[in-house]
Design an enzyme around this catalytic site. Structure first.
Site, PDB file in Angstrom:
ATOM      1  CG  HIS A  95       3.988   3.079  10.929  1.00  0.00           C
ATOM      2  ND1 HIS A  95       2.981   2.410  11.572  1.00  0.00           N
ATOM      3  CD2 HIS A  95       4.293   4.146  11.691  1.00  0.00           C
ATOM      4  CE1 HIS A  95       2.687   3.054  12.684  1.00  0.00           C
ATOM      5  NE2 HIS A  95       3.462   4.115  12.788  1.00  0.00           N
TER       6      HIS A  95
ATOM      7  CG  MET B 215      -1.733  -3.909   7.430  1.00  0.00           C
ATOM      8  SD  MET B 215      -3.319  -4.759   7.229  1.00  0.00           S
ATOM      9  CE  MET B 215      -3.939  -4.014   5.740  1.00  0.00           C
TER      10      MET B 215
ATOM     11  CG  ASP C 267      -5.020  -6.542 -15.692  1.00  0.00           C
ATOM     12  OD1 ASP C 267      -6.045  -6.133 -16.277  1.00  0.00           O
ATOM     13  OD2 ASP C 267      -3.876  -6.146 -15.976  1.00  0.00           O
TER      14      ASP C 267
END
Length: 171
Positions: A83, A119, A134
């Site tokens: 959501h 999440m 990175d």
């Protein structure tokens, strides 16, 4: 309800076995918090570049912190059945561990809403680790991201949940 594999029901699958976004309409608005962590291992030289501020790309932790916060806010764009949430707090912290040549990344996400924020916390940790990778891959392409997990969640009908303590909680 038992947590045996036979009794667990997947909330994102309907009775026909189809992918399904959970309906949270009737859930109570409560304060919800989740904390997640993960690690990125690297050479001692790479860790020194980051912690001394001598990395040629600048403040690596500052960039990774912003990336983690942005990722938590965009979680529903990345995970199909999440959501979209109005997060009220996202905090991303880093702890350099020179003994194990790694960085521990911890994220806290909070809101008042109808669904949890696990999440979002996991996504914040994951993207912060990916950003560290990175920014440092030219110096250390063998870095390893590991140990990403939820440490705790609070709120909703289940209240407080904490990950079981392992004898070696430092992967």
């Amino acid at each position: 309800m038992s947590n045996s594999p036979d009794s667990v029901q997947l909330s994102h699958v309907n009775q026909k076995g189809e992918a399904n976004m959970v309906d949270v309409t009737e859930k109570a608005m409560t304060s919800r918090t989740a904390v997640a962590q993960g690690y990125i291992s690297m050479t001692p030289q790479t860790l020194a570049l980051i912690t001394t501020g001598e990395h040629k790309k600048g403040d690596v932790f500052a960039v990774a912190r912003i990336a983690g916060i942005q990722a938590a806010k965009k979680c529903s764009d990345l995970i199909p059945l999440c959501h979209p949430l109005m997060l009220s707090k996202v905090q991303v912290d880093f702890e350099a561990d020179s003994d194990n040549s790694q960085v521990k990344v911890t994220a806290l996400c909070r809101l008042t809403g109808q669904t949890g924020v696990e999440m979002e916390a996991l996504t914040a940790v994951s993207v912060a680790c990916l950003t560290l990778f990175d920014m440092c891959k030219a110096a250390d392409p063998a870095m390893e991201i590991h140990g990403i997990k939820v440490l705790s969640k609070e709120g909703g009908k289940t209240g407080l949940w904490q990950a079981p303590t392992m004898s070696n909680d430092n992967p």
